[in-house]
Design a protein around this motif. Structure first.
Motif, PDB file in Angstrom:
ATOM      1  N   ALA A 125       0.842  -1.193   0.000  1.00 41.42           N
ATOM      2  CA  ALA A 125       0.000   0.000   0.000  1.00 41.42           C
ATOM      3  C   ALA A 125       0.880   1.246   0.000  1.00 41.42           C
ATOM      4  O   ALA A 125       2.021   1.230   0.475  1.00 41.42           O
ATOM      5  N   SER A 126       0.350   2.330  -0.516  1.00 42.48           N
ATOM      6  CA  SER A 126       1.112   3.566  -0.633  1.00 42.48           C
ATOM      7  C   SER A 126       1.549   4.090   0.733  1.00 42.48           C
ATOM      8  O   SER A 126       0.779   4.068   1.697  1.00 42.48           O
ATOM      9  N   GLY A 127       2.791   4.547   0.797  1.00 40.07           N
ATOM     10  CA  GLY A 127       3.299   5.135   2.037  1.00 40.07           C
ATOM     11  C   GLY A 127       3.201   4.155   3.194  1.00 40.07           C
ATOM     12  O   GLY A 127       3.591   2.997   3.086  1.00 40.07           O
ATOM     13  N   GLU A 128       2.652   4.657   4.297  1.00 43.06           N
ATOM     14  CA  GLU A 128       2.522   3.834   5.504  1.00 43.06           C
ATOM     15  C   GLU A 128       1.075   3.434   5.769  1.00 43.06           C
ATOM     16  O   GLU A 128       0.733   3.031   6.882  1.00 43.06           O
ATOM     17  N   LEU A 129       0.224   3.525   4.744  1.00 38.22           N
ATOM     18  CA  LEU A 129      -1.188   3.204   4.935  1.00 38.22           C
ATOM     19  C   LEU A 129      -1.397   1.749   5.354  1.00 38.22           C
ATOM     20  O   LEU A 129      -2.297   1.441   6.140  1.00 38.22           O
ATOM     21  N   GLY A 130      -0.569   0.852   4.831  1.00 41.59           N
ATOM     22  CA  GLY A 130      -0.703  -0.556   5.180  1.00 41.59           C
ATOM     23  C   GLY A 130      -0.440  -0.810   6.654  1.00 41.59           C
ATOM     24  O   GLY A 130      -1.168  -1.566   7.306  1.00 41.59           O
ATOM     25  N   TYR A 156      -5.593  12.363   6.080  1.00 41.07           N
ATOM     26  CA  TYR A 156      -4.728  12.000   7.214  1.00 41.07           C
ATOM     27  C   TYR A 156      -3.356  11.493   6.782  1.00 41.07           C
ATOM     28  O   TYR A 156      -2.530  11.152   7.641  1.00 41.07           O
ATOM     29  N   ARG A 157      -3.122  11.450   5.464  1.00 42.98           N
ATOM     30  CA  ARG A 157      -1.870  10.865   4.983  1.00 42.98           C
ATOM     31  C   ARG A 157      -0.636  11.515   5.581  1.00 42.98           C
ATOM     32  O   ARG A 157       0.362  10.830   5.875  1.00 42.98           O
ATOM     33  N   TRP A 158      -0.662  12.805   5.790  1.00 38.33           N
ATOM     34  CA  TRP A 158       0.549  13.499   6.241  1.00 38.33           C
ATOM     35  C   TRP A 158       1.001  13.003   7.601  1.00 38.33           C
ATOM     36  O   TRP A 158       2.188  12.756   7.825  1.00 38.33           O
ATOM     37  N   TRP A 159       0.045  12.813   8.539  1.00 36.04           N
ATOM     38  CA  TRP A 159       0.473  12.345   9.857  1.00 36.04           C
ATOM     39  C   TRP A 159       0.585  10.815   9.917  1.00 36.04           C
ATOM     40  O   TRP A 159       1.384  10.289  10.701  1.00 36.04           O
ATOM     41  N   ILE A 160      -0.162  10.094   9.091  1.00 33.85           N
ATOM     42  CA  ILE A 160       0.000   8.638   9.041  1.00 33.85           C
ATOM     43  C   ILE A 160       1.417   8.294   8.582  1.00 33.85           C
ATOM     44  O   ILE A 160       2.125   7.500   9.222  1.00 33.85           O
ATOM     45  N   ASP A 161       1.855   8.908   7.482  1.00 34.14           N
ATOM     46  CA  ASP A 161       3.198   8.605   6.970  1.00 34.14           C
ATOM     47  C   ASP A 161       4.278   9.028   7.952  1.00 34.14           C
ATOM     48  O   ASP A 161       5.267   8.307   8.155  1.00 34.14           O
ATOM     49  N   LEU A 190       2.226   9.484  17.500  1.00 30.22           N
ATOM     50  CA  LEU A 190       0.790   9.700  17.380  1.00 30.22           C
ATOM     51  C   LEU A 190       0.244  10.466  18.582  1.00 30.22           C
ATOM     52  O   LEU A 190      -0.515  11.438  18.430  1.00 30.22           O
ATOM     53  N   ALA A 191       0.644  10.031  19.778  1.00 32.51           N
ATOM     54  CA  ALA A 191       0.093  10.609  21.005  1.00 32.51           C
ATOM     55  C   ALA A 191       0.524  12.049  21.227  1.00 32.51           C
ATOM     56  O   ALA A 191      -0.175  12.812  21.905  1.00 32.51           O
ATOM     57  N   THR A 192       1.681  12.429  20.677  1.00 35.20           N
ATOM     58  CA  THR A 192       2.208  13.787  20.899  1.00 35.20           C
ATOM     59  C   THR A 192       2.105  14.657  19.651  1.00 35.20           C
ATOM     60  O   THR A 192       2.719  15.722  19.580  1.00 35.20           O
ATOM     61  N   SER A 193       1.304  14.233  18.691  1.00 36.34           N
ATOM     62  CA  SER A 193       1.222  14.944  17.417  1.00 36.34           C
ATOM     63  C   SER A 193       0.420  16.230  17.485  1.00 36.34           C
ATOM     64  O   SER A 193       0.565  17.114  16.630  1.00 36.34           O
ATOM     65  N   GLY A 194      -0.445  16.326  18.471  1.00 32.85           N
ATOM     66  CA  GLY A 194      -1.321  17.478  18.534  1.00 32.85           C
ATOM     67  C   GLY A 194      -2.510  17.387  17.598  1.00 32.85           C
ATOM     68  O   GLY A 194      -3.288  18.328  17.468  1.00 32.85           O
ATOM     69  N   VAL A 195      -2.672  16.233  16.937  1.00 33.14           N
ATOM     70  CA  VAL A 195      -3.784  16.001  16.020  1.00 33.14           C
ATOM     71  C   VAL A 195      -4.741  15.020  16.688  1.00 33.14           C
ATOM     72  O   VAL A 195      -4.343  13.907  17.048  1.00 33.14           O
TER      73      VAL A 195
END
Length: 361
Positions: A158-163, A233-238, A253-258
């Protein structure tokens, strides 16, 4: 025309099309061992039958193509040693490999729920159709398993880190994301499925021309792909899932502010820590695999190790048997799962025979 040792699979011939219908609608067509054996035997017979030009897989009822494997049966078997489940997975993975290399067009209609084992009988097809009702996922880490049935092969591509996102969260994907991630090829609204089946039955072309004719038919009926829901959400998932360890992924993830990313960290925290770490390693290794068969060989090792570990029985108990949704994982947190434990899941088998699949995609 019915075929095979079970009534849970209907096998039919219409013109040059062989149809396989998963027929356990009350169980959302969840796979049993007998169903796997019936499908395998049918496909092998049709592979050399000049009267069959293509195969179409569908599920009975309107709830889904297939909800996965028979989880309750796996739970009962795991409690007493797991030999039946081992045999089921062996035959199921051989079927997945057969579908991936099938010599004739294999059309999978991935309507409704398509989970776990349902991905295995559809995600490796040559022509994969999703609808507005498609809900596809590999939720294994939530019950003490790791994505299998060739899932690591698909997820790793899958593209990027989506998988990795889908694997570690057990996310359920709609049609747009399934298409964007490479789990499907065509989008057809359910209202067009009867027209597809009718047109397939009416196809009268030489076998050598069937793939092109089938592609043209799908092109005519297909509609534009829906927008992937995960695009925003791709920007923070990747950024988060490219971290080297599961602990670092959760930390980012926990400290992303998103807020959505923070919720994702909490979701991963509810899954089996051992399976989260093994899934991460298995999918990253699958990125270098040269064939679906190679990925399935690795998955068989991992699945048998999961079968012998405490989290599988506990995970199925919490999610399916008692439904209290509070599994007591062992170990309880990611930090308690060391690298040696992860490597142990992936290592060659010593007490039973390897799956031993060979060949390309």
């Amino acid at each position: 025309m019915s075929s095979g040792p079970t009534n849970d699979v209907r096998v039919e011939r219409t013109g040059g099309i062989g149809r396989i219908v998963l027929d356990r609608p009350k169980a959302i067509n969840a796979l049993t061992h007998e169903m796997v054996l019936t499908i395998d035997a049918t496909l092998r017979a049709w592979a050399t039958d000049d009267g069959v030009g293509a195969v179409v897989l569908t599920g009975a009822g309107e709830r889904g193509l297939c909800a996965g494997g028979d989880i309750r049966g796996i739970h009962a078997d795991a409690q007493v040693g797991g030999a039946a489940t081992r045999d089921f997975w062996r035959d199921e993975y051989h079927l997945n490999a057969l579908i991936g290399r099938y010599p004739k067009p294999y059309v999978a209609v991935m309507d409704g729920l398509v989970m776990g084992g349902g991905v295995g009988v559809s995600g490796h097809a040559s022509h994969r159709i999703v609808t507005e009702r498609t809900r596809l996922g590999m939720p294994e880490v939530g019950i003490g398993l790791v994505p299998d049935v060739g899932g690591t092969w698909l997820l790793s591509r899958a593209s990027g880190e989506l998988g990795l996102y889908a694997a570690l969260t057990g996310a359920v994907l709609g049609a747009g994301d399934a298409l964007a991630m490479g789990f499907a090829d065509w989008y057809l609204p359910t209202g067009k499925l009867p027209a597809l089946m009718s047109a397939l039955a009416d196809l009268r072309v030489p076998a050598a021309e069937l793939p092109e004719a089938l592609g043209g038919l799908l092109q005519d009926l297909a509609e534009p792909e829906p927008e992937p829901e995960l695009s925003a959400y791709r920007w923070w998932i990747d950024r988060c899932f490219e971290a080297p360890t599961a602990e670092e992924i959760v930390h980012r993830l926990a400290t992303s502010g998103v807020s959505e990313a923070e919720d994702t960290a909490k979701t991963i925290g509810q899954k089996s820590p051992s399976c989260v770490k093994v899934a991460l390693a298995a999918i990253r290794r699958a990125r270098s695999h040269r064939s679906l068969s190679e990925a399935l060989n690795q998955e068989y090792r991992v699945s048998l190790r999961c079968l012998a570990a405490p989290d599988l029985v506990e995970g199925i108990r919490a999610q399916v048997i008692d439904k209290d949704r509070t599994p007591r994982w062992n170990p309880a947190v990611l930090e308690q799962v060391d690298d040696a434990t992860v490597e142990g899941y992936l290592a060659p088998l010593t007490d039973v025979a390897e799956l031993g699949l060979e060949g390309e995609r």
